[in-house]
Design a protein around this motif. Structure first.
Motif, short mmCIF file in Angstrom:
data_model
loop_
_atom_site.label_atom_id
_atom_site.label_comp_id
_atom_site.label_asym_id
_atom_site.label_seq_id
_atom_site.Cartn_x
_atom_site.Cartn_y
_atom_site.Cartn_z
N THR A 87 0.86 -1.19 0.00
CA THR A 87 0.00 0.00 0.00
C THR A 87 0.90 1.24 0.00
O THR A 87 2.11 1.15 0.26
CB THR A 87 -0.88 0.08 1.27
OG1 THR A 87 -0.03 0.25 2.41
CG2 THR A 87 -1.73 -1.17 1.47
N GLY A 88 0.28 2.38 -0.21
CA GLY A 88 1.02 3.64 -0.09
C GLY A 88 1.51 3.86 1.33
O GLY A 88 2.61 4.36 1.56
N MET A 89 0.68 3.49 2.32
CA MET A 89 1.10 3.67 3.71
C MET A 89 2.31 2.80 4.05
O MET A 89 3.17 3.21 4.84
CB MET A 89 -0.06 3.36 4.69
CG MET A 89 -1.15 4.42 4.72
SD MET A 89 -0.58 6.14 4.64
CE MET A 89 0.41 6.26 6.11
N ILE A 92 5.27 4.73 3.01
CA ILE A 92 5.61 5.80 3.95
C ILE A 92 6.19 5.21 5.24
O ILE A 92 7.19 5.70 5.77
CB ILE A 92 4.37 6.69 4.22
CG1 ILE A 92 4.05 7.47 2.94
CG2 ILE A 92 4.60 7.63 5.40
CD1 ILE A 92 2.73 8.18 2.94
N PHE A 113 -1.89 14.16 4.40
CA PHE A 113 -2.81 13.02 4.37
C PHE A 113 -2.97 12.52 5.81
O PHE A 113 -1.97 12.39 6.53
CB PHE A 113 -2.19 11.94 3.46
CG PHE A 113 -3.02 10.70 3.32
CD1 PHE A 113 -4.29 10.76 2.76
CD2 PHE A 113 -2.53 9.48 3.74
CE1 PHE A 113 -5.04 9.61 2.62
CE2 PHE A 113 -3.28 8.32 3.60
CZ PHE A 113 -4.54 8.39 3.04
N THR A 116 -0.77 9.70 7.17
CA THR A 116 0.64 10.09 7.28
C THR A 116 0.85 10.90 8.55
O THR A 116 1.82 10.71 9.28
CB THR A 116 1.09 10.87 6.03
OG1 THR A 116 0.78 10.09 4.87
CG2 THR A 116 2.57 11.18 6.07
N GLU A 155 3.95 16.89 0.78
CA GLU A 155 3.09 16.40 -0.30
C GLU A 155 3.05 17.50 -1.36
O GLU A 155 3.22 18.68 -1.04
CB GLU A 155 1.68 16.12 0.23
CG GLU A 155 1.69 14.98 1.24
CD GLU A 155 0.32 14.74 1.88
OE1 GLU A 155 -0.67 15.39 1.49
OE2 GLU A 155 0.26 13.89 2.78
N ASP A 184 5.82 13.24 -1.37
CA ASP A 184 4.69 12.36 -1.69
C ASP A 184 3.99 12.95 -2.91
O ASP A 184 3.37 14.01 -2.84
CB ASP A 184 3.75 12.28 -0.48
CG ASP A 184 2.58 11.32 -0.70
OD1 ASP A 184 2.21 11.09 -1.88
OD2 ASP A 184 2.04 10.81 0.29
N THR A 186 1.58 11.56 -4.73
CA THR A 186 0.32 10.88 -5.01
C THR A 186 -0.71 11.80 -5.68
O THR A 186 -1.39 11.42 -6.63
CB THR A 186 -0.28 10.31 -3.71
OG1 THR A 186 0.68 9.40 -3.16
CG2 THR A 186 -1.58 9.59 -3.96
N SER A 206 1.28 6.61 -3.79
CA SER A 206 0.28 5.59 -3.52
C SER A 206 -0.21 5.14 -4.89
O SER A 206 -0.86 5.91 -5.61
CB SER A 206 -0.89 6.15 -2.71
OG SER A 206 -1.97 5.22 -2.79
N THR A 208 -2.40 3.03 -5.42
CA THR A 208 -3.84 2.82 -5.29
C THR A 208 -4.64 3.92 -5.97
O THR A 208 -5.75 3.69 -6.45
CB THR A 208 -4.22 2.85 -3.79
OG1 THR A 208 -3.26 2.09 -3.05
CG2 THR A 208 -5.60 2.31 -3.55
N LYS A 209 -4.09 5.12 -5.96
CA LYS A 209 -4.82 6.29 -6.43
C LYS A 209 -4.74 6.39 -7.96
O LYS A 209 -5.12 5.48 -8.63
CB LYS A 209 -4.30 7.54 -5.71
CG LYS A 209 -4.25 7.38 -4.17
CD LYS A 209 -5.63 7.31 -3.53
CE LYS A 209 -5.58 6.95 -2.05
NZ LYS A 209 -4.72 7.80 -1.23
N GLY A 219 -1.66 -0.41 -3.63
CA GLY A 219 -0.21 -0.52 -3.83
C GLY A 219 0.49 0.79 -3.51
O GLY A 219 -0.15 1.84 -3.42
N LEU A 358 -9.49 8.50 -3.58
CA LEU A 358 -9.34 9.53 -4.61
C LEU A 358 -8.55 8.98 -5.78
O LEU A 358 -7.96 7.91 -5.69
CB LEU A 358 -8.67 10.78 -4.01
CG LEU A 358 -7.36 10.61 -3.24
CD1 LEU A 358 -6.16 10.77 -4.15
CD2 LEU A 358 -7.28 11.64 -2.12
C1 LIG Z 1 -3.94 7.56 -0.18
C2 LIG Z 1 -2.69 8.28 0.12
C3 LIG Z 1 -1.63 7.63 0.77
C4 LIG Z 1 -1.73 6.20 1.24
O1 LIG Z 1 -1.91 5.30 0.20
P1 LIG Z 1 -2.66 3.88 0.38
O2 LIG Z 1 -2.33 3.20 -0.90
O3 LIG Z 1 -4.11 4.17 0.58
O4 LIG Z 1 -2.06 3.23 1.57
C5 LIG Z 1 -0.48 8.35 1.02
N1 LIG Z 1 -0.36 9.63 0.64
C6 LIG Z 1 -1.36 10.30 0.02
C7 LIG Z 1 -1.15 11.72 -0.36
C8 LIG Z 1 -2.55 9.65 -0.26
O5 LIG Z 1 -3.53 10.31 -0.88
#
Ligand SMILES: *Cc1c(COP(=O)(O)O)cnc(C)c1O
Length: 412
Positions: A87-89, A92, A113, A116, A155, A184, A186, A206, A208-209, A219, A358
């Motif tokens: 995941t993105g987390m 981080i 976020f 974070t 960010e 970051d 994302t 991230s 995922t976004k 991811g 998002l």
């Molecule tokens: C969603 C998000 C994350 C975390 O990502 P995940 O894939 O949901 O764990 C980190 N930073 C930002 C800016 C995000 O929007």
């Protein structure tokens, strides 16, 4: 690859796998499901373990399908190497697990976020000093630096109020002081912006976004831009000092964060993310155009009190966004005049979905103070400029007229 021509963003993503040999001429990198890898000569296996030759050993540390995605992300970010996470987390968290120690100090944008923000609170509970600053002005970052500052973290566009960090000047400051600059990316995605251009050492995405983009897979990734000199970073273990300075940071992150803590991306997820990434540029362009149309319509309506979107000339960092980003992104937030209840408004929307997340193909809306930023409490929300009536919108790829009409009709 060094002899091949330089292609544009989307061409590179589409053809990157094929430029290495794939069996049967498959345009997609196959999904390799094996957890372990066999070697005919046991000496080769030993050399892989000793780092004397490249090779896969166990799925937690690496997988060919995941490596193909890592390579693509490096190309998108113009970096030297990337590591994918579940995941993105996890990406981080890897910065925390792999690079920081008790007694260190980090300076982070306070416009963060929510999760974070929570990770940084955990860091400070575990003996890492934290300064949260208004990073829209480099002077605040500079004033917070200390002798033990290891990382400056920002960010690109903050969620949900869309403040933009003083990205370029913070990069110059970090370079002068030899501090690791972590960005970051994302919210902008590597299509709209590459943090390497402003001196970032590490870039977080991230996946995922926007990169995966369809709300169906999780991811995350860290990319090393190659700009940071790891030979000066104090916490690289002796084992990783044997590598070239440019490779030391990622070697340690892969071992300490991915191998030891195990938040590995699955090969199936890597495949889905790679397929999503093929249309990143198309979706980001469309989402940004839709977001601008929506933000303009809402700002012009007298029933709306404020709209926060970097694409509007009223945004405090509009000029900076125009200079740095290819477009203004898919996310904006707004407030209605007090006579319209934000929950009633959201319930009148027919297309936009009441949901978190998002960077999806579908438009998503959420009353942030009551949901994703609820846990941090009113004092911290006030610091972040989050009022109770603030609505966050992640704009999708719907037909522009349909989504604009949906938000206009719900006004009354
Ligand atoms: C969603 C998000 C994350 C975390 O990502 P995940 O894939 O949901 O764990 C980190 N930073 C930002 C800016 C995000 O929007």
């Amino acid at each position: 690859m060094s002899t091949s021509p330089r292609y544009g963003f989307t061409t590179t993503i589409l053809h990157n796998d094929r430029q290495k040999e794939i069996e049967h001429g498959s345009p997609h990198k196959p999904v390799h499901t094996s957890v372990t890898y066999g070697y005919k000569d046991a000496r080769d296996l030993a050399e892989v373990f000793q780092g004397k030759q490249n090779g896969y050993r166990y799925g937690r540390q690496g997988n060919p399908t995941v490596s193909a995605l890592e390579d693509k992300i490096s190309k998108m970010e113009e970096g030297v190497a990337s590591i994918c996470f579940a995941t993105g987390m996890a990406a981080i968290g890897a910065v925390f697990q792999g690079l920081l120690r008790q007694g260190d100090h980090i300076v982070s944008s306070g416009f963060l976020f929510g999760n974070t923000n929570s990770v940084w609170q955990t860091c400070s509970e575990q003996g890492i000093d934290l300064s949260l600053v208004d990073a829209t002005d480099v002077a605040n970052v500079e004033a917070a630096l200390r002798e033990n500052t290891r990382i400056v973290f920002v960010e690109t566009i903050a969620n949900p109020r869309t403040q933009i960090a003083d990205l370029k000047r913070i990069g110059e400051l970090c370079r002068e002081r030899g501090i690791l600059y972590v960005v970051d990316n994302t919210m902008t995605s590597p299509y709209l912006f590459r943090p390497k251009a402003v001196g970032a050492g590490l870039v977080i995405n991230s996946l995922t976004k926007s990169i995966a983009g369809h709300g169906n897979v999780l991811g995350g990734a860290i990319t090393d831009t190659g700009l940071f000199d790891w030979s000066h970073y104090p916490h690289i273990a002796a084992n990783f000092r044997k590598q070239a300075p440019v490779a030391q940071g990622m070697a340690q992150l892969r071992a300490k964060a991915l191998r030891d803590f195990g938040a590995s991306l699955s090969p199936d997820a890597a495949h889905q993310i790679a397929v999503g990434a093929e249309t990143l540029a198309l979706r980001m362009a469309r989402e940004s155009a839709n977001a601008l149309a929506l933000a303009q319509m809402l700002e012009a309506d007298e029933r709306v009190s404020v709209v926060h979107y970097p694409g509007l000339p009223s945004h405090p960092q509009h000029a900076l966004a125009s200079e740095l980003f290819l477009a203004y992104g898919a996310l904006f937030s707004f407030e209605l005049k007090p006579e319209i209840d934000c929950f009633d408004y959201l319930n009148r929307l027919k297309l936009a979905i009441n949901a978190t997340h998002l960077g999806d193909t579908r438009t998503l809306v959420i009353p942030v103070a009551h949901t994703i930023f609820f846990e941090m409490g009113p004092a911290r929300r006030a610091e972040m400029g989050i009022n109770d009536s603030l609505i966050r919108v992640s704009v999708g790829i719907e037909d522009t007229a349909d989504i604009v009409n949906d938000f206009r009709a719900a006004l009354g």
